[in-house]
Design a protein around this motif. Structure first.
Motif, PDB file in Angstrom:
ATOM      1  N   UNK A   5      15.250  -5.216   0.502  1.00  0.00           N
ATOM      2  CA  UNK A   5      16.313  -6.172  -0.054  1.00  0.00           C
ATOM      3  C   UNK A   5      15.911  -6.825  -1.311  1.00  0.00           C
ATOM      4  N   UNK A   6      14.703  -6.574  -2.008  1.00  0.00           N
ATOM      5  CA  UNK A   6      14.379  -7.413  -3.171  1.00  0.00           C
ATOM      6  C   UNK A   6      15.514  -6.906  -4.219  1.00  0.00           C
ATOM      7  N   UNK A 214       3.696   4.391  -7.261  1.00  0.00           N
ATOM      8  CA  UNK A 214       2.346   4.101  -7.935  1.00  0.00           C
ATOM      9  C   UNK A 214       1.963   2.785  -7.901  1.00  0.00           C
ATOM     10  N   UNK A 215       2.932   1.732  -8.401  1.00  0.00           N
ATOM     11  CA  UNK A 215       2.760   0.184  -8.692  1.00  0.00           C
ATOM     12  C   UNK A 215       2.556  -0.134  -6.957  1.00  0.00           C
ATOM     13  N   UNK A 216       3.202   0.374  -6.194  1.00  0.00           N
ATOM     14  CA  UNK A 216       3.067   0.032  -4.771  1.00  0.00           C
ATOM     15  C   UNK A 216       1.565   0.127  -4.102  1.00  0.00           C
ATOM     16  N   UNK A 217       1.195   1.382  -4.471  1.00  0.00           N
ATOM     17  CA  UNK A 217      -0.054   1.873  -4.033  1.00  0.00           C
ATOM     18  C   UNK A 217      -1.052   1.099  -4.460  1.00  0.00           C
ATOM     19  N   UNK A 218      -1.133   0.878  -5.945  1.00  0.00           N
ATOM     20  CA  UNK A 218      -1.867  -0.106  -6.510  1.00  0.00           C
ATOM     21  C   UNK A 218      -2.358  -1.380  -6.124  1.00  0.00           C
ATOM     22  N   UNK A 219      -0.758  -2.248  -6.098  1.00  0.00           N
ATOM     23  CA  UNK A 219      -0.984  -3.529  -5.667  1.00  0.00           C
ATOM     24  C   UNK A 219      -1.238  -3.852  -4.150  1.00  0.00           C
ATOM     25  N   UNK A 220      -0.736  -2.736  -3.151  1.00  0.00           N
ATOM     26  CA  UNK A 220      -0.751  -2.851  -1.904  1.00  0.00           C
ATOM     27  C   UNK A 220      -2.401  -2.864  -1.586  1.00  0.00           C
ATOM     28  N   UNK A 221      -2.973  -1.868  -2.223  1.00  0.00           N
ATOM     29  CA  UNK A 221      -4.407  -1.720  -1.893  1.00  0.00           C
ATOM     30  C   UNK A 221      -5.300  -2.755  -2.400  1.00  0.00           C
ATOM     31  N   UNK A 222      -4.760  -3.923  -3.414  1.00  0.00           N
ATOM     32  CA  UNK A 222      -5.293  -4.992  -3.685  1.00  0.00           C
ATOM     33  C   UNK A 222      -5.137  -6.075  -2.790  1.00  0.00           C
ATOM     34  N   UNK A 223      -4.257  -5.888  -1.820  1.00  0.00           N
ATOM     35  CA  UNK A 223      -3.890  -6.739  -0.773  1.00  0.00           C
ATOM     36  C   UNK A 223      -2.646  -7.836  -1.159  1.00  0.00           C
ATOM     37  N   UNK A 224      -2.011  -7.390  -2.435  1.00  0.00           N
ATOM     38  CA  UNK A 224      -0.969  -8.030  -2.850  1.00  0.00           C
ATOM     39  C   UNK A 224       0.340  -7.891  -1.911  1.00  0.00           C
ATOM     40  N   UNK A 226       4.024  -7.482  -0.311  1.00  0.00           N
ATOM     41  CA  UNK A 226       5.636  -7.554  -1.180  1.00  0.00           C
ATOM     42  C   UNK A 226       5.688  -6.087  -0.986  1.00  0.00           C
ATOM     43  N   UNK A 227       7.120  -5.747  -1.184  1.00  0.00           N
ATOM     44  CA  UNK A 227       7.699  -4.522  -0.965  1.00  0.00           C
ATOM     45  C   UNK A 227       7.370  -3.668  -2.075  1.00  0.00           C
ATOM     46  N   UNK A 228       7.837  -2.202  -2.129  1.00  0.00           N
ATOM     47  CA  UNK A 228       7.945  -1.324  -3.211  1.00  0.00           C
ATOM     48  C   UNK A 228       8.420  -2.238  -4.449  1.00  0.00           C
ATOM     49  N   UNK A 229       9.648  -2.621  -4.420  1.00  0.00           N
ATOM     50  CA  UNK A 229      10.612  -3.010  -5.371  1.00  0.00           C
ATOM     51  C   UNK A 229       9.922  -4.177  -6.078  1.00  0.00           C
ATOM     52  N   UNK A 230       9.419  -5.116  -4.938  1.00  0.00           N
ATOM     53  CA  UNK A 230       8.729  -6.303  -5.579  1.00  0.00           C
ATOM     54  C   UNK A 230       7.411  -5.916  -6.345  1.00  0.00           C
ATOM     55  N   UNK A 231       6.472  -5.173  -5.920  1.00  0.00           N
ATOM     56  CA  UNK A 231       5.395  -4.576  -6.783  1.00  0.00           C
ATOM     57  C   UNK A 231       5.853  -4.005  -8.043  1.00  0.00           C
ATOM     58  N   UNK A 232       6.883  -3.115  -7.728  1.00  0.00           N
ATOM     59  CA  UNK A 232       7.251  -2.524  -9.384  1.00  0.00           C
ATOM     60  C   UNK A 232       7.628  -3.610 -10.159  1.00  0.00           C
TER      61      UNK A 232
END
Length: 367
Positions: A5-6, A214-224, A226-232
């Motif tokens: 929903x972001x 890709x953005x979601x993978x990078x930031x999620x792996x860092x423990x950030x 948020x959703x995929x849209x938020x990470x993008x």
């Protein structure tokens, strides 16, 4: 699966963040001067200059593999020395340059030193037809902690036209903020065109499912969180464009926008994957598609990837005691070489803005 929903903000009004953290916008001599050279040491230009930002991969390009492995094992034991205008021609013209540098540094009389400076030992023999072929870097060891602190603080030593060089650490984690250089009919000076182009790039990426993944993978792996849209969105908040005046191989005006961002990760493969997806995303501004990866920017003199050779800021510093490059003569040679190649200047190859290879991308000449 719950819907993401972001809601993305307006990309055309969102201001870039963190530009002051870009090392390419910083200066040398940060903080208090740690040590004072001997009063009888050779004079050199002592003013601040732009910070030298040269990632490890470019510092060690075409450098002997044995030297590279030694540095990789213990990078803090060594310092990188990059002479102004380093390349095959300089080292051919000055075969004892490394010895002159060592003598100059010893004469500073800072700490107890036993300096050794390597020759520019190549991995693959450089072409004699190209003045600025790698390797560029001389490797120094034997410096005291006091001398290291002063050299890194001072950074650039403009002693004479024959003796000018920069000293920086071997930082294996340093990443350039440059993603790519953008050319084409949409590139224009001014804040208005820049905002439209930057907003268009971000909007296209946010809508790109591969980029979001890709953005979601990078930031999620860092423990950030948020959703995929938020990470993008988060992955693009430091995106910025810098306008650079330039010319193509035929001498026609061909300005560039340089797209930068604070690197999200130190993993080389993921870093390259992120940049690749940015560059392969089709972005239209007005009637024009932004042409990604076509042009390279790299200064033949100081090796920065943030400006072409004709815009090198070092010789413009007050009281500059180093060489004053003849960019007009250098550009004339490039024009002649370009005309000799015919249409190959716009085809695939290793073209460059200023006789370098930048981040390994690009197909045409500019400068």
């Amino acid at each position: 699966m719950a819907q993401d929903a972001f809601v993305f903000p307006d990309p055309f009004t969102e201001e870039p963040e963190g530009g002051d953290k870009n090392p390419a916008t910083q200066m040398s001599q940060r903080g208090e001067q740690p040590h004072i050279p001997a009063v009888n040491s050779t004079t050199f230009t002592q003013l601040q200059v732009p910070r030298a930002v040269i990632p490890f991969k470019r510092l060690t390009a075409n450098l002997d593999q044995g030297l590279v492995k030694m540095v990789e094992r213990a990078p803090d034991e060594y310092l990188a020395i990059i002479p102004f205008g380093a390349g095959s021609k300089l080292y051919k013209d000055q075969p004892m340059l490394q010895a002159h540098i060592a003598l100059f540094l010893e004469a500073l009389a800072i700490g107890a030193n036993s300096l050794e400076v390597s020759k520019p030992v190549w991995r693959n023999k450089p072409s004699n037809k190209k003045d600025f072929e790698t390797p560029w870097t001389l490797v120094m060891t034997g410096a005291s902690q006091e001398l290291k602190e002063f050299l890194v603080w001072q950074q650039t030593f403009a002693v004479s036209k024959e003796l000018t060089f920069t000293v920086i650490p071997f930082n294996t984690n340093l990443r350039s903020w440059v993603i790519t250089n953008i050319s084409g009919g949409a590139v224009k000076p001014g804040e208005g065109p820049k905002k439209v182009a930057l907003g268009s790039v971000k909007k296209a990426l946010w809508e790109n499912q591969r980029f979001r993944a890709i953005a979601n993978r990078i930031l999620a792996d860092q423990g950030v969180q948020g959703s995929a849209r938020q990470h993008a969105h988060r992955a693009t908040i430091t995106f910025n464009l810098t306008y650079i005046e330039s010319q193509d191989v035929h001498g026609n005006p061909a300005p560039i926008w340089q797209l930068t961002e604070k690197p999200l990760i130190t993993n080389n493969k993921l870093h390259a994957l992120f940049d690749l997806e940015v560059c392969r995303t089709r972005v239209m501004v007005g009637l024009h598609y932004l042409e990604m990866e076509k042009r390279l920017v790299e200064c033949a003199w100081c090796k920065a990837d943030s400006h072409p050779a004709h815009a090198c800021p070092l010789p413009k510093v007050d009281d500059w005691m180093g060489p004053l490059p003849d960019n007009a003569e250098r550009f004339k040679k490039r024009l002649e070489a370009g005309r000799g190649r015919g249409s190959r200047g716009s085809g695939r190859g290793r073209g460059t803005t200023s006789n370098g290879r930048g981040r390994g991308r690009g197909r045409g000449w500019s400068g």
